[in-house]
Design a protein around this motif. Structure first.
Motif, mmCIF file in Angstrom:
data_model
loop_
_atom_site.group_PDB
_atom_site.id
_atom_site.type_symbol
_atom_site.label_atom_id
_atom_site.label_comp_id
_atom_site.label_asym_id
_atom_site.label_seq_id
_atom_site.Cartn_x
_atom_site.Cartn_y
_atom_site.Cartn_z
ATOM 1 N N SER A 197 0.831 -1.204 0.000
ATOM 2 C CA SER A 197 0.000 0.000 0.000
ATOM 3 C C SER A 197 0.862 1.250 0.000
ATOM 4 O O SER A 197 0.581 2.217 -0.732
ATOM 5 C CB SER A 197 -0.927 0.012 1.220
ATOM 6 O OG SER A 197 -1.856 -1.035 1.172
ATOM 7 N N LYS B 145 2.590 1.601 -3.479
ATOM 8 C CA LYS B 145 1.632 2.078 -4.485
ATOM 9 C C LYS B 145 1.325 3.560 -4.285
ATOM 10 O O LYS B 145 1.210 4.325 -5.256
ATOM 11 C CB LYS B 145 0.335 1.272 -4.423
ATOM 12 C CG LYS B 145 -0.672 1.652 -5.513
ATOM 13 C CD LYS B 145 -1.926 0.832 -5.433
ATOM 14 C CE LYS B 145 -2.836 1.114 -6.630
ATOM 15 N NZ LYS B 145 -3.180 2.550 -6.761
ATOM 16 N N TYR C 191 -1.611 -4.316 -6.425
ATOM 17 C CA TYR C 191 -0.935 -3.053 -6.149
ATOM 18 C C TYR C 191 0.032 -2.615 -7.246
ATOM 19 O O TYR C 191 0.227 -1.416 -7.453
ATOM 20 C CB TYR C 191 -0.158 -3.156 -4.827
ATOM 21 C CG TYR C 191 -1.014 -3.482 -3.633
ATOM 22 C CD1 TYR C 191 -1.538 -2.473 -2.835
ATOM 23 C CD2 TYR C 191 -1.291 -4.805 -3.288
ATOM 24 C CE1 TYR C 191 -2.315 -2.770 -1.718
ATOM 25 C CE2 TYR C 191 -2.072 -5.122 -2.186
ATOM 26 C CZ TYR C 191 -2.585 -4.094 -1.410
ATOM 27 O OH TYR C 191 -3.359 -4.400 -0.316
#
Length: 391
Positions: A28, A31, A60
């Motif tokens: 996360s 990204k 991702y």
């Protein structure tokens, strides 16, 4: 099977444990950095290649980087997209298949380019070609990992490049880092631009390589984003790529081992484990570095033959026949006993791709703890794995 992530009391044999929640946190963040900086961040297989987890990655990121035929095939067949491939030396026997499995192919030298560029374009007309360049500057202190040390076999230096690049060269690849911070990248970028900036107008993309440890707690993510944004202002036509490996697997899980014996010689206590540094944690000896051990204090000693003072201080020894298959020292809060766990933190990046079967020692299993707390065994190893390597 549900497992206790604090002590892994349910586990009786050596195992690398990937925690899905930690992996998703890293993905996360990566990204987010890619989106905010308007660049592409891809996974380097040289640090992480657990292909059974690729479905999570595909949520991702969309691409990976390879350095061999096997890695290129892994990208194409298991990740589901062609690789960004670099190798210091492509061979006649492998280049065609590598080209078929690659979206980008970077040459390490002008001679490799001359030898293969027409051939790979014939095999894969849509392939994007690049050159690895060497800015002759790196802050990597360990020579084993420094790609820009004098005499390096990696990349073309600026004095060897023609004023006008070959028309099919679309990008530069520049790798100078190893678990480095954004400040190091900022300083390195000055050298990259000074050395190679005059060719940027002839390019479409630039790959700043790996070693950008953006998931480390003290990494200045905002500074990295701002550096890339400012780079875009100077060169708005260039697509920017980074290919970290460690950043994806950083702090995503431990190697769980057990004490099988405690021996003492001349006052040195060594807890012998059912895992091996040389077989299962080779980076610890190569780098070298002391891995963190859960619930133990790492004691740094300039002279490893000097005995530290205090109770419950141990070397940790592997179960191979290599005399140097040990590290030390760690201080525990109790006397170690046969059968208790020794948990090495942060053992999913590089470790899992560099292990070996020296001595035929049983390889630790690989497992993933899913978000619901259940442990799934991804791979178990046995005699057949050792036998087949010798076949």
């Amino acid at each position: 099977m549900q497992v206790n992530l604090e002590n892994f009391k349910e586990i009786r044999t050596p195992i690398y444990v990937l925690e899905e929640s930690r992996l998703r946190q890293n993905l996360s963040l990566i990204k987010s950095v890619a989106d905010r900086a308007d660049m592409e961040i891809i996974l380097a297989f040289k640090a992480y290649a657990l292909w059974k987890t690729f479905p999570i990655f595909r949520e991702y990121i969309s691409s990976t980087t390879a350095s061999s035929l096997s890695e290129a095939k892994l990208a194409f067949e298991k990740f589901g997209s062609p690789a960004h491939t670099f190798s210091p030396a492509y061979t006649d026997d492998e280049i065609d298949e590598i080209a078929r499995c690659s979206s980008h192919l970077t040459f390490n030298s002008l001679s490799q380019y001359e030898r293969f560029h027409e051939r790979v374009a014939t095999v894969n007309p849509s392939i994007k070609l690049g050159l690895r360049v060497n800015p002759e500057y790196s802050e990597v202190e360990t020579l084993l990992y420094n790609p820009c040390a004098p005499g390096s076999r990696f990349g073309v230096t600026a004095d060897k490049l023609p004023e006008i690049l070959p028309s099919d060269i679309e990008g530069f690849h520049c790798h100078c880092h190893c678990e480095s911070g954004a400040d190091v990248f900022e300083r390195t970028l000055v050298y990259i631009e000074e050395k190679f900036g005059k060719w940027f107008s002839q390019l479409k993309w630039i790959n700043f390589g790996g070693g950008h440890l953006m998931t480390r707690k003290d990494y200045d993510v905002l500074h990295l984003i701002n550096i890339i944004k400012e780079f875009h202002l100077r060169y708005p036509h260039l697509h920017v790529i980074m290919e970290p490996g460690s950043a994806f697997g950083w702090q995503t899980g431990p190697l769980v081992s057990q004490v099988v014996d405690v021996v003492e010689d001349h006052g040195y206590k060594t807890a012998i484990l059912d895992v091996s540094f040389t077989c299962h944690m080779p980076d610890c000896l190569e780098m070298p570095y002391h891995p963190a051990v859960r619930n133990a204090e790492t004691i740094e000693m300039e002279d490893m033959m000097e005995k530290p003072e205090g109770d419950h201080v141990y070397r940790l020894g592997g179960n191979s026949c290599l005399s140097g298959d040990f590290m030390g020292y760690w201080k525990f809060d109790h006397e170690l006993e046969v059968g208790e766990k020794v948990i090495f933190e942060d053992m999913l990046h590089y470790t899992t791709v560099k292990t070996n079967t020296f001595n035929g020692i049983t390889h630790p299993s690989i497992g993933i703890v899913h978000l619901d707390g259940n442990l799934e065994i991804l791979r178990e190893y046995g005699y057949e794995d050792y036998l087949n390597r010798m076949d």
